[in-house]
Design a protein around this motif. Sequence first.
Motif, mmCIF file in Angstrom:
data_model
loop_
_atom_site.group_PDB
_atom_site.id
_atom_site.type_symbol
_atom_site.label_atom_id
_atom_site.label_comp_id
_atom_site.label_asym_id
_atom_site.label_seq_id
_atom_site.Cartn_x
_atom_site.Cartn_y
_atom_site.Cartn_z
ATOM 1 N N LEU A 126 -14.999 2.203 17.726
ATOM 2 C CA LEU A 126 -13.662 2.790 17.624
ATOM 3 C C LEU A 126 -13.694 4.073 16.798
ATOM 4 O O LEU A 126 -12.981 5.031 17.109
ATOM 5 N N LEU A 127 -14.515 4.114 15.760
ATOM 6 C CA LEU A 127 -14.632 5.322 14.953
ATOM 7 C C LEU A 127 -15.197 6.470 15.784
ATOM 8 O O LEU A 127 -14.754 7.617 15.663
ATOM 9 N N VAL A 175 -2.501 7.972 17.857
ATOM 10 C CA VAL A 175 -1.543 7.337 16.954
ATOM 11 C C VAL A 175 -1.889 5.865 16.796
ATOM 12 O O VAL A 175 -2.048 5.151 17.792
ATOM 13 N N PHE A 176 -2.000 5.426 15.555
ATOM 14 C CA PHE A 176 -2.130 4.009 15.231
ATOM 15 C C PHE A 176 -0.847 3.566 14.536
ATOM 16 O O PHE A 176 -0.281 4.319 13.734
ATOM 17 N N ASP A 224 -9.459 -0.967 7.461
ATOM 18 C CA ASP A 224 -10.652 -0.437 6.817
ATOM 19 C C ASP A 224 -10.393 1.016 6.399
ATOM 20 O O ASP A 224 -9.922 1.822 7.205
ATOM 21 N N PRO A 225 -10.715 1.376 5.161
ATOM 22 C CA PRO A 225 -10.497 2.763 4.711
ATOM 23 C C PRO A 225 -11.208 3.795 5.586
ATOM 24 O O PRO A 225 -10.718 4.915 5.739
ATOM 25 N N ALA A 226 -12.362 3.432 6.166
ATOM 26 C CA ALA A 226 -13.081 4.372 7.021
ATOM 27 C C ALA A 226 -12.297 4.701 8.288
ATOM 28 O O ALA A 226 -12.471 5.770 8.869
ATOM 29 N N LEU A 227 -11.444 3.783 8.718
ATOM 30 C CA LEU A 227 -10.682 3.979 9.954
ATOM 31 C C LEU A 227 -9.520 4.937 9.760
ATOM 32 O O LEU A 227 -9.146 5.653 10.690
ATOM 33 N N MET A 253 -7.318 9.694 10.841
ATOM 34 C CA MET A 253 -5.859 9.654 10.801
ATOM 35 C C MET A 253 -5.419 10.737 9.817
ATOM 36 O O MET A 253 -5.313 10.501 8.604
ATOM 37 N N ASP A 254 -5.196 11.942 10.335
ATOM 38 C CA ASP A 254 -4.959 13.105 9.482
ATOM 39 C C ASP A 254 -3.660 13.008 8.705
ATOM 40 O O ASP A 254 -3.571 13.474 7.573
ATOM 41 N N SER A 255 -2.648 12.407 9.305
ATOM 42 C CA SER A 255 -1.336 12.330 8.671
ATOM 43 C C SER A 255 -0.876 10.880 8.616
ATOM 44 O O SER A 255 -0.840 10.202 9.642
ATOM 45 N N HIS A 256 -0.571 10.408 7.408
ATOM 46 C CA HIS A 256 -0.050 9.057 7.218
ATOM 47 C C HIS A 256 1.464 9.149 7.035
ATOM 48 O O HIS A 256 1.939 9.756 6.067
ATOM 49 N N ILE A 257 2.195 8.548 7.952
ATOM 50 C CA ILE A 257 3.661 8.637 7.927
ATOM 51 C C ILE A 257 4.234 7.244 7.651
ATOM 52 O O ILE A 257 4.039 6.325 8.454
ATOM 53 N N GLU A 258 4.899 7.114 6.544
ATOM 54 C CA GLU A 258 5.505 5.834 6.194
ATOM 55 C C GLU A 258 6.886 5.726 6.844
ATOM 56 O O GLU A 258 7.756 6.565 6.604
#
Length: 502
Positions: free
Chosen positions: A356-357, A374-375, A384-387, A393-398
Motif C-alpha cells: 500500500l505504501l 484520500v483516506f 501506522d505512522p509510516a502510512l 498523506m500531505d494534508s491531515h484534515i480533522e
Amino acid sequence: METIGGDAHVHRYGWAGLWSAVASLIFLWSMVQQYVPAQLEDYLTTLARRLHTAMSPYVTISIDEHIPDSFSRSEAYVSTEAYLSATCASSARRLRADHAPGSDRLRVAVDDHEEVVDQFRGAKLWWRKTKMLPRSNIISWSAREEARRMYCLTFHYRHRGLVDALYLPHVLAEGRAAIVRNRQRRLFTNNPSSLWSGYYGRTWSHVKLEYPSTYATLGMDPGKKQAIIDDLDMFRDGKDYYASVGKAWKRGYLLFGPPGTGKSTMIAAMANYLDYDIYDLELTAVKNNTELRRIFIETTGKSIIVVEDIDCSIDLTGKRKTREKKDKGSKKKKTTLPTPAGGREDEDSKVTLSGLLNFIDGLWSTCGGERIIVFTTNHKEKLDPALIRRGRMDSHIEMSYACFESFKVLAKNYLHIADHELFHEIRQLLGEVDMSPADVAENLMPKSKNRDVDACLRKLIKALKQAKEEALAKALVGTDDKEETQGDDDSNSSEEEGNEKK
C-alpha cells in the motif's frame, strides 16, 4: 456517333472485366490466405508496403489504441477519437454510437474501417480507423480482447513539417478539450478479481456521480473550508511546479474524525469542485499487491482515489501481536510475530502495508498524474505512522463536531435563514455539547412543506439539551467508577501493608 458509342461500350465492359478480375483475386486470396505460412504472409505484406511507399508521395502515421507492454489505453488514441468525433464525424458514412456515461444522449464516433477528411492550414489530411483481428479462426473472448485498433493519418509528404509541428499538437489539445467538455463525473468501484472474467477483464465498474455536495453547502468552519479550497487550487494548477521540484503530480488527504462529521461529503465536494472522477477502492476485494498495482494503473488522471475507513479495511496499524512460547526449563517468553494482512490467519487478503505504501508513494504512484488519494478513518491513532506521514498523506484534515459557524451554514441550507432570536441559545449549547453536523442537519430538517423555522430550531435545542444531560450523567458514572476503583486499590494496599507487618 457509332464510333463514340462503340468506344463507350468497350470502355464500359473493359472496366466491368477489370472489377470482375479484382473480385476474383480477392476471393482467391481469401481462400488461399489460411494455407499461407505466417512468415510468408508477413514477408509479402512487408514487400507490398515497401513498393507502395516507393511509388506513393504520401506519409502515414498510426496511433495505436494501447501502449505497447502497458495495461492502459493510449492518451493520443483517446484524444484523437474525441477530436474526430467533434470535428469530422459529420462527414463519415459509417458511425458507431454508444451511450455516453451519465448522459441522456448517444455519443457518435467514427466506426471501424471508416475514412474521414480533415483540413488544416491548407493541407488535406485523411484519417482512417482500422481494426486488426488476431490470426485465429476461432472467435473467442480472448481473441476479441486482443483485437488491435488504431487511427491512421495519411498526408502528402510536403506537409510533414506542418503535421509534426502544428497539426498533431492541435489534435491532442482539441481532443483533450472535447473530453473535458463532454465528461460526466463518474463513481467507480473495483470489481472482485474472481469476477473479472464475468466483466470481460474490466477492473472497474462505474455509475454516474450524482452527489450534490459542494463547499457552499458543506457545514464547516468557513476559514478552514477556504484553506482546503486554496490547497486544491494550488494542486490543480501546479503541474509545472510539481515537475520543477521533482515530485509526482499527486496529493494525499487524510480525513479523520468521529462518525457523522462529513468525511464522505467532503470527498464529494472535492470531486464537484475540481470536476474529478471518484475511484472508491475496496481493499478487501483486492487479492494481492500485484493486483493493487494493476488497479492503480487502470485509473485515469483528474481523479480522486478513496479508501474509506482505512483502519477497518485490512490490518495496516503497523502493530504486532504477541504469542507466548514456552521454552524447556525456562519461563514463558514472548515472541513478536508479524500479523497477517487483514489480521487473519487464513490470509484472505495478501495486500501488505509495504504494498500500500508503494501504491501511495512508491515508483508505481508516478504512473500518470493529477490524482488525489484520500483516506478516511474514525481512529487516526490506530494507523501506522509510516502510512500517514507527510509526503503520503500531505494534508491531515480533522472533521470535527459542529460549531456555531458550521451550524449557520446548515441553517441557511435547510431553513434559508441567516439569523434568528434562538441562535444565541444554540451557540451557547454548541460550545458545551459535542454534536456531529449530521445530527444537527437531521434536527434542522423540516418535517412538513410549511417549513416551520421556530419548530426546527426548538427541536435542535431540545436535542442539544438532551445530549448535554446524557454527557453529564455519563461523566458522573465515570467519576463514581473511578472513586470506587480507587477505594478498592487503597483497601488492597492497606491489607498488603498489614500482611507485611505480620
